[in-house]
Design a protein around this motif. Structure first.
Motif, PDB file in Angstrom:
ATOM      1  N   LEU A  42       0.917  -1.197   0.050  1.00 22.02           N
ATOM      2  CA  LEU A  42       0.084  -0.031   0.189  1.00 22.02           C
ATOM      3  C   LEU A  42       1.382   1.565  -0.217  1.00 22.02           C
ATOM      4  CD1 LEU A  42      -3.077   1.204   0.148  1.00 22.02           C
ATOM      5  CD2 LEU A  42      -2.707   1.154   3.080  1.00 22.02           C
ATOM      6  N   TRP A  43       1.838   1.384   1.039  1.00 22.42           N
ATOM      7  CA  TRP A  43       2.808   2.290   1.325  1.00 22.42           C
ATOM      8  C   TRP A  43       3.614   2.532  -0.806  1.00 22.42           C
ATOM      9  CZ3 TRP A  43       7.668   2.636   4.338  1.00 22.42           C
ATOM     10  CH2 TRP A  43       8.471   4.062   4.535  1.00 22.42           C
ATOM     11  N   ILE A  44       3.791   1.064  -0.919  1.00 22.96           N
ATOM     12  CA  ILE A  44       4.875   1.974  -2.127  1.00 22.96           C
ATOM     13  C   ILE A  44       3.422   2.869  -3.505  1.00 22.96           C
ATOM     14  CG2 ILE A  44       5.480   0.535  -3.990  1.00 22.96           C
ATOM     15  CD1 ILE A  44       7.391  -0.966  -2.233  1.00 22.96           C
ATOM     16  N   GLY A  45       2.700   1.704  -3.640  1.00 23.21           N
ATOM     17  CA  GLY A  45       1.169   1.856  -3.881  1.00 23.21           C
ATOM     18  C   GLY A  45       1.175   3.393  -3.854  1.00 23.21           C
ATOM     19  N   LEU A  46       1.362   3.921  -3.048  1.00 21.66           N
ATOM     20  CA  LEU A  46       0.573   5.567  -3.350  1.00 21.66           C
ATOM     21  C   LEU A  46       1.859   6.044  -3.255  1.00 21.66           C
ATOM     22  CD1 LEU A  46      -0.903   5.570   0.770  1.00 21.66           C
ATOM     23  CD2 LEU A  46      -2.396   5.626  -1.505  1.00 21.66           C
ATOM     24  N   ALA A  47       3.145   6.069  -3.339  1.00 15.44           N
ATOM     25  CA  ALA A  47       3.996   6.763  -3.300  1.00 15.44           C
ATOM     26  C   ALA A  47       4.553   6.395  -5.211  1.00 15.44           C
ATOM     27  CB  ALA A  47       5.239   6.566  -2.665  1.00 15.44           C
ATOM     28  N   HIS A  48       3.729   5.630  -5.732  1.00 13.74           N
ATOM     29  CA  HIS A  48       4.734   5.157  -7.329  1.00 13.74           C
ATOM     30  C   HIS A  48       3.449   4.732  -8.045  1.00 13.74           C
ATOM     31  CE1 HIS A  48       8.689   5.667  -6.270  1.00 13.74           C
ATOM     32  NE2 HIS A  48       8.794   5.361  -4.899  1.00 13.74           N
ATOM     33  N   GLY A  49       2.166   4.336  -7.131  1.00 17.00           N
ATOM     34  CA  GLY A  49       1.460   4.073  -8.353  1.00 17.00           C
ATOM     35  C   GLY A  49       1.121   2.386  -8.582  1.00 17.00           C
ATOM     36  N   LEU A  50       0.101   1.979  -9.018  1.00 22.91           N
ATOM     37  CA  LEU A  50      -0.261   0.404  -9.615  1.00 22.91           C
ATOM     38  C   LEU A  50       0.604  -0.599  -9.789  1.00 22.91           C
ATOM     39  CD1 LEU A  50      -4.331   1.117 -10.276  1.00 22.91           C
ATOM     40  CD2 LEU A  50      -2.955   0.549  -7.710  1.00 22.91           C
ATOM     41  N   LEU A  51       1.367   0.698 -11.059  1.00 21.01           N
ATOM     42  CA  LEU A  51       2.040  -0.677 -11.539  1.00 21.01           C
ATOM     43  C   LEU A  51       3.160  -1.134 -10.663  1.00 21.01           C
ATOM     44  CD1 LEU A  51       3.395  -1.801 -13.753  1.00 21.01           C
ATOM     45  CD2 LEU A  51       4.787   0.160 -14.156  1.00 21.01           C
ATOM     46  N   TRP A  52       3.421  -1.003  -9.554  1.00 23.30           N
ATOM     47  CA  TRP A  52       4.494  -1.021  -8.555  1.00 23.30           C
ATOM     48  C   TRP A  52       4.077  -1.923  -8.207  1.00 23.30           C
ATOM     49  CZ3 TRP A  52       9.018  -1.074 -10.362  1.00 23.30           C
ATOM     50  CH2 TRP A  52      10.266   0.038 -11.356  1.00 23.30           C
ATOM     51  N   VAL A  53       3.029  -1.633  -7.038  1.00 25.89           N
ATOM     52  CA  VAL A  53       1.829  -2.533  -6.532  1.00 25.89           C
ATOM     53  C   VAL A  53       1.396  -3.713  -7.291  1.00 25.89           C
ATOM     54  CG1 VAL A  53       0.004  -2.488  -5.454  1.00 25.89           C
ATOM     55  CG2 VAL A  53       0.446  -0.751  -5.105  1.00 25.89           C
ATOM     56  N   ALA A  54       1.326  -3.735  -8.379  1.00 29.34           N
ATOM     57  CA  ALA A  54       1.119  -4.809  -9.243  1.00 29.34           C
ATOM     58  C   ALA A  54       2.936  -5.541  -9.138  1.00 29.34           C
ATOM     59  CB  ALA A  54       0.542  -4.560 -10.598  1.00 29.34           C
ATOM     60  N   LEU A  55       3.460  -5.409  -9.563  1.00 35.19           N
ATOM     61  CA  LEU A  55       4.687  -6.215  -9.561  1.00 35.19           C
ATOM     62  C   LEU A  55       5.239  -6.728  -8.313  1.00 35.19           C
ATOM     63  CD1 LEU A  55       6.866  -3.704 -12.089  1.00 35.19           C
ATOM     64  CD2 LEU A  55       5.854  -5.752 -12.561  1.00 35.19           C
ATOM     65  N   GLY A  56       5.012  -5.736  -7.282  1.00 32.18           N
ATOM     66  CA  GLY A  56       5.042  -5.986  -5.926  1.00 32.18           C
ATOM     67  C   GLY A  56       3.874  -7.688  -5.596  1.00 32.18           C
ATOM     68  N   LEU A  57       3.157  -7.174  -5.556  1.00 30.16           N
ATOM     69  CA  LEU A  57       1.862  -8.487  -5.190  1.00 30.16           C
ATOM     70  C   LEU A  57       2.441  -9.339  -6.383  1.00 30.16           C
ATOM     71  CD1 LEU A  57      -0.410  -8.609  -4.013  1.00 30.16           C
ATOM     72  CD2 LEU A  57      -1.937  -8.393  -5.858  1.00 30.16           C
ATOM     73  N   PHE A  58       2.793  -9.773  -7.385  1.00 28.63           N
ATOM     74  CA  PHE A  58       3.152 -11.172  -7.773  1.00 28.63           C
ATOM     75  C   PHE A  58       4.406 -11.317  -7.064  1.00 28.63           C
ATOM     76  CE2 PHE A  58       5.972 -12.558 -11.317  1.00 28.63           C
ATOM     77  CZ  PHE A  58       5.380 -13.844 -11.817  1.00 28.63           C
ATOM     78  N   ALA A  59       5.104 -10.741  -6.720  1.00 29.24           N
ATOM     79  CA  ALA A  59       6.376 -10.456  -5.953  1.00 29.24           C
ATOM     80  C   ALA A  59       5.606 -11.397  -4.367  1.00 29.24           C
ATOM     81  CB  ALA A  59       6.941 -10.774  -5.895  1.00 29.24           C
ATOM     82  N   PHE A  60       5.250 -10.579  -3.954  1.00 27.53           N
ATOM     83  CA  PHE A  60       4.606 -11.407  -2.637  1.00 27.53           C
ATOM     84  C   PHE A  60       3.907 -12.739  -3.206  1.00 27.53           C
ATOM     85  CE2 PHE A  60       0.710 -11.677   0.351  1.00 27.53           C
ATOM     86  CZ  PHE A  60       1.171 -11.850   1.127  1.00 27.53           C
ATOM     87  N   VAL A  61       3.295 -12.909  -3.602  1.00 28.10           N
ATOM     88  CA  VAL A  61       2.782 -13.926  -4.127  1.00 28.10           C
ATOM     89  C   VAL A  61       2.818 -15.453  -4.931  1.00 28.10           C
ATOM     90  CG1 VAL A  61       0.149 -16.119  -5.316  1.00 28.10           C
ATOM     91  CG2 VAL A  61      -0.216 -12.754  -3.968  1.00 28.10           C
ATOM     92  N   SER A  62       3.983 -15.655  -4.908  1.00 23.65           N
ATOM     93  CA  SER A  62       5.430 -16.168  -5.147  1.00 23.65           C
ATOM     94  C   SER A  62       6.197 -16.810  -4.925  1.00 23.65           C
ATOM     95  CB  SER A  62       6.186 -15.685  -6.644  1.00 23.65           C
ATOM     96  OG  SER A  62       7.488 -16.135  -7.383  1.00 23.65           O
ATOM     97  N   MET A  63       6.535 -15.276  -3.230  1.00 21.12           N
ATOM     98  CA  MET A  63       7.402 -16.372  -2.547  1.00 21.12           C
ATOM     99  C   MET A  63       6.699 -16.825  -1.507  1.00 21.12           C
ATOM    100  SD  MET A  63       9.185 -13.235  -2.604  1.00 21.12           S
ATOM    101  CE  MET A  63      10.333 -13.344  -0.988  1.00 21.12           C
ATOM    102  N   PHE A  64       5.178 -16.177  -1.240  1.00 21.59           N
ATOM    103  CA  PHE A  64       4.133 -17.025  -0.224  1.00 21.59           C
ATOM    104  C   PHE A  64       3.398 -17.489  -0.661  1.00 21.59           C
ATOM    105  CE2 PHE A  64       6.677 -13.422   1.971  1.00 21.59           C
ATOM    106  CZ  PHE A  64       6.543 -14.001   3.051  1.00 21.59           C
ATOM    107  N   ARG A  65       3.102 -18.714  -1.849  1.00 24.48           N
ATOM    108  CA  ARG A  65       2.196 -19.063  -2.331  1.00 24.48           C
ATOM    109  C   ARG A  65       1.460 -19.549  -1.331  1.00 24.48           C
ATOM    110  NH1 ARG A  65       6.712 -19.922  -5.391  1.00 24.48           N
ATOM    111  NH2 ARG A  65       7.143 -22.665  -5.582  1.00 24.48           N
ATOM    112  N   ARG A  66       2.741 -20.812  -0.830  1.00 21.76           N
ATOM    113  CA  ARG A  66       1.801 -22.129  -0.030  1.00 21.76           C
ATOM    114  C   ARG A  66       1.492 -21.865   1.790  1.00 21.76           C
ATOM    115  NH1 ARG A  66       4.188 -27.213  -1.493  1.00 21.76           N
ATOM    116  NH2 ARG A  66       5.705 -27.335  -2.812  1.00 21.76           N
ATOM    117  N   PRO A  67       2.249 -20.558   2.142  1.00 21.43           N
ATOM    118  CA  PRO A  67       0.909 -19.799   2.813  1.00 21.43           C
ATOM    119  C   PRO A  67      -0.099 -19.653   3.020  1.00 21.43           C
ATOM    120  CG  PRO A  67       3.612 -18.745   3.681  1.00 21.43           C
ATOM    121  CD  PRO A  67       3.620 -20.125   1.733  1.00 21.43           C
ATOM    122  N   LEU A  68      -0.595 -18.963   1.951  1.00 23.32           N
ATOM    123  CA  LEU A  68      -1.100 -18.487   1.644  1.00 23.32           C
ATOM    124  C   LEU A  68      -2.481 -19.613   0.795  1.00 23.32           C
ATOM    125  CD1 LEU A  68      -0.256 -14.803  -0.071  1.00 23.32           C
ATOM    126  CD2 LEU A  68      -0.934 -15.493   1.327  1.00 23.32           C
TER     127      LEU A  68
END
Length: 88
Positions: A42-68
């Motif tokens: 959310l902090w990154i999105g507020l500072a830099h926009g939705l593109l960076w949130v999308a990239l960060g969300l992709f990385a997050f889901v990739s790294m934490f797929r099993r716990p999610l």
């Protein structure tokens, strides 16, 4: 570079170090990283926009797929398997 992106880089380094720990020692730092990720995105999105949130969300889901997947199955009431390393 902005502070949100620096914090994002530090989060990635912390997640990488956590992944190198034995399974039983990953729980506390992993859950901390899991809870902090949406705030950081959310902090990154507020500072830099939705593109960076999308990239960060992709990385997050990739790294934490099993716990999610585990938490999603628990919420939906489906059976879950605990890895043998974590069973008592």
């Amino acid at each position: 570079m902005s502070l949100p992106l620096i914090m994002g880089c530090l989060w990635v380094i912390a997640a990488t170090i956590t992944a190198m720990l034995p399974m039983k020692q990953q729980m506390v730092p992993g859950m901390t990283l899991l809870v902090l990720a949406p705030v950081l995105l959310l902090w990154i999105g507020l500072a830099h926009g939705l593109l960076w949130v999308a990239l960060g969300l992709f990385a997050f889901v990739s790294m934490f797929r099993r716990p999610l997947i585990y938490f999603a199955r628990r919420v939906l009431g489906l059976s879950v398997e605990v890895p043998a390393e974590l069973q008592k």
